[in-house]
Write an enzyme that holds these catalytic residues in place. Structure first.
Site, PDB file in Angstrom:
ATOM      1  N   ASP A 141       0.832  -1.198   0.000  1.00  0.00           N
ATOM      2  CA  ASP A 141       0.000   0.000   0.000  1.00  0.00           C
ATOM      3  C   ASP A 141       0.872   1.256   0.000  1.00  0.00           C
ATOM      4  OD1 ASP A 141      -2.848   0.849   0.423  1.00  0.00           O
ATOM      5  OD2 ASP A 141      -2.023   1.784   2.226  1.00  0.00           O
TER       6      ASP A 141
ATOM      7  N   GLU B 190       1.745  -0.192  -4.999  1.00  0.00           N
ATOM      8  CA  GLU B 190       0.852   0.898  -5.395  1.00  0.00           C
ATOM      9  C   GLU B 190       1.684   2.171  -5.495  1.00  0.00           C
ATOM     10  OE1 GLU B 190      -3.199   3.211  -3.872  1.00  0.00           O
ATOM     11  OE2 GLU B 190      -1.719   2.548  -2.420  1.00  0.00           O
TER      12      GLU B 190
HETATM   13  C1  GLC Z   1      -4.313   2.986  -0.467  1.00  0.00           C
HETATM   14  C2  GLC Z   1      -5.521   2.098  -0.581  1.00  0.00           C
HETATM   15  C3  GLC Z   1      -6.719   2.833  -0.067  1.00  0.00           C
HETATM   16  C4  GLC Z   1      -6.481   3.214   1.381  1.00  0.00           C
HETATM   17  C5  GLC Z   1      -5.189   4.003   1.527  1.00  0.00           C
HETATM   18  C6  GLC Z   1      -4.790   4.137   2.960  1.00  0.00           C
HETATM   19  O1  GLC Z   1      -4.383   4.079  -1.292  1.00  0.00           O
HETATM   20  O2  GLC Z   1      -5.673   1.672  -1.916  1.00  0.00           O
HETATM   21  O3  GLC Z   1      -7.884   2.083  -0.198  1.00  0.00           O
HETATM   22  O4  GLC Z   1      -7.538   4.011   1.847  1.00  0.00           O
HETATM   23  O5  GLC Z   1      -4.118   3.366   0.867  1.00  0.00           O
HETATM   24  O6  GLC Z   1      -4.335   2.917   3.462  1.00  0.00           O
END
Ligand code: GLC
Length: 557
Positions: free
Chosen positions: A205, A248
């Site tokens: 994440d 991500e």
């Molecule tokens: C990432 C996730 C999202 C979450 C954020 C905080 O962007 O994809 O869903 O709210 O991280 O953890």
């Protein structure tokens, strides 16, 4: 690299499927999905051709950010099941040739995490410096707020602590201080723990935030933050040679490329292609693939064993943050004109089918693209049957409604009272009555059967995952054409972005007598002219994959 040497680089041609345990299948009738439910439905995923299951956070949580706010990195939320249930699921998945990965959310914890509770209670707490504190917020505290509808600063004053703490996301998600060696060690332990239980890696994440030490006062004196990512990857690979990190990273291409590490790929194994995804939507809005082609031409090659993760939707808003204001407006006008469909001024809280007016040909074209473009396709649960969103649910959760298995009450997801479901199923054209797995299994023309065909062909065509991709030049503006070459195999894919039929003339394969272009998604063969040129007809929103076969080639078609 020869294909025969690559069996262990499994992520290169995986079919990744993301699901939220809470909304997939409920076995105990409490209205929430559970790990046993995923186990029970594992053959749906196996039949679909999924080879890697990505579980969204299943850890204990106060659930203020759908589980991305964690109170125990080593736990399983008791509402979803137990460690035992998880190990059963991993075992069942392995039995079907499927690996399981999970979200690793270590940029922050929940403010209810015992570490934060201890940290805020006393400056003497061993956990105090696991978080990032300041007496005064910096002057630019309001820069870079991720959820502008709820937050106006990255720094929150905590009465109990008597200081401000950093939170990149919601204020109930304090950031861990990644520059602290104890925090780094703990994250390694977390990774080691889940690998030992059988996971094959992680969707990491918010990677740029995770490694960014900007909140630390002495950030300038710290070593390159990428060193940390390299350490993480090295640790992961030491513990489990087949494990991977899917990150991500929503940054411009040249910055995202740095997260793969050097030429040997010593940081992230995979990274989502957020730019290609956004350009795809602009191309769809314009019925003109030029923007997508441009993005793919600009996209840097990952290191040889790394891979881009391609996707059309995920669990968050469809972010359009890397488009210009005018371009974003074009996509809004085409696919989400109402304010209620938009989020944070940068995205759409919708699934694909309602955006495309549920046009089956257009939907099939988009998924055909997803599976034929270079990169590893990542599906979000429900995409395989064309589920819609429920705009009555707040924020990003509009797209996280229960999986629709049958036409029955609650879509067959749960026997609970509809008011007790983790999320309400949509009404109208996208209700379970109209969109469900059971009906689509029986319909040869369904999206489900189309996606099964695509996963099967994609797995049979190593050119697509391992080959060199070339975007082909031609004279038909609505058509996107690309070729993937690998060793002695060659695939051409053509996609029509317009509602009118099209013909495209392509130079495919040098010259020669007896060269054929054999369709892989239907029964059809087209002769390639002796000068290596072929004419291909496409239906409105049509898509074709063709293998170019020269006399003597040994491929199965
Ligand atoms: C990432 C996730 C999202 C979450 C954020 C905080 O962007 O994809 O869903 O709210 O991280 O953890």
């Amino acid at each position: 690299m020869r294909l025969t040497e690559t069996a262990d680089v499994w992520w290169k041609n995986a079919v990744v499927y993301c699901l939220d345990v809470e909304t997939f299948f409920d076995t105990d009738g409490d209205g929430r999905g559970d790990l046993r439910g995923v186990s029970q439905r594992i053959d749906h995923l196996a039949e679909l051709g999924v080879t890697c299951l990505w579980l969204m956070p299943f850890y204990p949580t106060p659930d203020r950010d759908d589980g991305y706010d964690i109170t125990d990195f080593y736990g399983v939320d008791s509402r979803l099941g137990t460690h035992g249930d998880l190990v059963e699921l991993i075992t069942l998945a392995q039995d079907r040739g499927m690996r399981v990965i999970a979200d690793l959310v270590v940029n922050h914890t929940s403010d209810q995490h015992p570490w934060f509770q201890s940290a805020r209670a006393s400056r003497e707490s061993p956990y105090r410096d696991w978080y990032v504190w300041r007496d005064e917020p910096p002057a630019d505290a309001d820069k870079g707020v991720v959820f502008p509808d709820q937050e106006d600063s990255l720094w929150q004053y905590d009465e109990e602590a008597g200081q401000y703490y950093l939170h990149r996301f919601y204020k109930h998600q304090p950031d861990l201080d990644i520059t602290n060696p104890s925090v780094r060690e703990e994250i390694m332990r977390v990774i080691g723990f889940w690998l030992q239980l059988g996971l094959s890696g992680f969707r990491v994440d918010a990677v740029p935030f995770l490694i960014d030490p900007a909140g630390s006062l002495d950030a300038a004196d710290l070593p390159d933050p990428h060193d940390y990512l390299r350490d993480l990857r090295a640790f992961l690979s030491r513990r489990s040679g087949q494990a991977m990190l899917l990150g991500e990273v929503n940054l411009p291409y040249k910055d995202t490329r740095t997260f793969f590490g050097d030429e040997d790929g010593d940081e992230l194994t995979m990274s989502f292609d957020f730019i290609g995804m956004q350009r795809l939507y602009l191309s769809l809005a314009r019925s003109d693939p030029a923007e997508l082609a441009k993005a793919l031409r600009e996209r840097p090659d990952p290191p040889e064993e790394a891979q881009w993760g391609t996707f059309v939707r995920n669990h968050d808003e469809l972010t359009l943050d890397k488009l210009s204001d005018d371009e974003r407006q074009e996509v809004f006008d085409a696919f989400g004109p109402e304010k209620s469909m938009q989020l944070y001024g940068r995205g759409l809280r919708r699934r694909l089918p309602p955006m495309l007016d549920n046009d089956p040909a257009r939907l099939k074209m988009v998924y055909s693209l997803l599976f034929s473009l270079p990169g590893t396709p990542v599906l979000f649960y429900g995409e395989e049957i064309g589920m819609g969103e429920n705009l009555a649910i707040e924020g990003r959760n509009a797209v996280r409604t229960p999986m629709q298995w049958t036409a029955e009450a609650n879509g067959g997801f749960s026997t609970a009272d509809p008011n007790d479901l983790a999320a309400a199923v949509p009404d109208g054209d996208f209700s379970p009555e109209h969109v469900n797995v059971a009906a689509q299994r029986r319909d040869p023309e369904s999206l489900l059967n189309w996606i099964k065909l695509l996963t099967q062909r994609y797995r049979e065509c190593p050119e697509l995952s391992w080959g060199d991709c070339t975007i082909l030049e031609h004279q038909s503006p609505s058509v996107f054409a690309h070729r993937s070459d690998c060793e002695d195999g060659r695939i051409i894919a053509v996609h029509n972005f317009a509602a009118e039929s099209a013909r495209v003339t392509l130079a495919v394969a040098g010259t020669g007598v007896g060269v054929r272009a054999v369709d892989l998604l239907e029964e059809r063969t087209t002769n390639v002219r002796e000068d290596g040129v072929v004419d291909l007809d496409l239906e409105p929103y049509g898509s074709r994959w063709l293998r170019i076969i020269r006399p003597g080639d040994r491929y199965i078609v």
